[in-house]
Design a protein around this motif. Sequence first.
Motif: not given
Length: 359
Positions: A140-165
């Motif tokens: 459970w982490v803060d995903i830039p621009g999307h708030g708190m969510n599971k970290i693997n959701a960052s890939y779904a939201f923005g692909g490799p770039s957002l996951l790296i961020q």
Amino acid sequence: MSIDGTGVREHDGERFPEDAEPASRSHTLRRVLISLGVLGLTLALVIGGGLWFLTDRWAGNIDRVGNVFDELDDAARPAPPTPAESASEQPVTFLLVGSDSRESTPDGANPGARSDAIMIARFSADRQHAQLISIPRDSWVDIPGHGMNKINASYAFGGPSLLIQTVEQLTQVRIDHYVAIDFEGLIQVTDDLGGVDVMVAETTSHGGHTFRAGSNHLNGEQVRWYLAERKTLPGGDFDRVKRQQQYLKSMFGKLFSTDTFTNPGRLDAAMLAVTSAVAIDDSLSNGDLLQLAYSLRGVTPDRIEFFTAPILGTGMEGPASVVYLDQVTGERMWSYLRTDSLAQNAAEFADQALPEVPR
């Protein structure tokens, strides 16, 4: 060969004749490749060896993922690591993302759901050590621009770039390169190598296969179900992460063994299978990979350490089951990465280290 953005690609199955490489070349390969280590693991395969012919054949077999870092604001990213001890090289940090098609399914059904394996791989500046740190997919982490969510959701939201961020924001560790791994493709390597050995703590069964306590010699189909198992394991996904690490360690240990290097046909088939199961960001050329491979010649498998990011526990966020990371212990681990000194302080993280016999 094609890539769909997740690291999954198709390969034409070409095999290389057994008599195509003389013994001297096989010996040279062994000296270069065995030094790459276990996560040189994925990267040893990514790198492809010390001969230009095999660089083109193996590293040239790897797909590239474009524009991974282009959208990141460099000024807002973490600074490069500052090694505590002087060295002639700079540390190199990879973010590895595994597409996992063996999510648990009812017995008798093929595992087919997708899940994520997220790992930070660090090669030290002295080129004598490497670490692999798994971050649980449900963290459970803060995903830039999307708030708190599971970290693997960052890939779904923005692909490799957002996951790296997201990972950089969490750890304040700068990511240099991105690697996508198709675990299903890696399993093919198991059969190409004649199977791998894993140690099992307690007898379990899954998908019609029984994994008995002690040493088990597994073929590719058995590995598929061994890595899919989680609900019957005491630690659930945490134990599953350890099994992923254990499999990678065992598979690459087998790849770098004398039996493999003295059989050029087996080596070539395994390397082609692995390189077709990974993709890297397009900032690394084949020549860059060869140069990195040579610099890593001092990293042997016994100098590769495996960890899981420190965990406080699990809980619920709405209907979702999540993992809460231990920010205090985690910050200590990340700070050692920032000073490139995790190898010297690994004993502090015995609870997070891969055990000799995972559950």
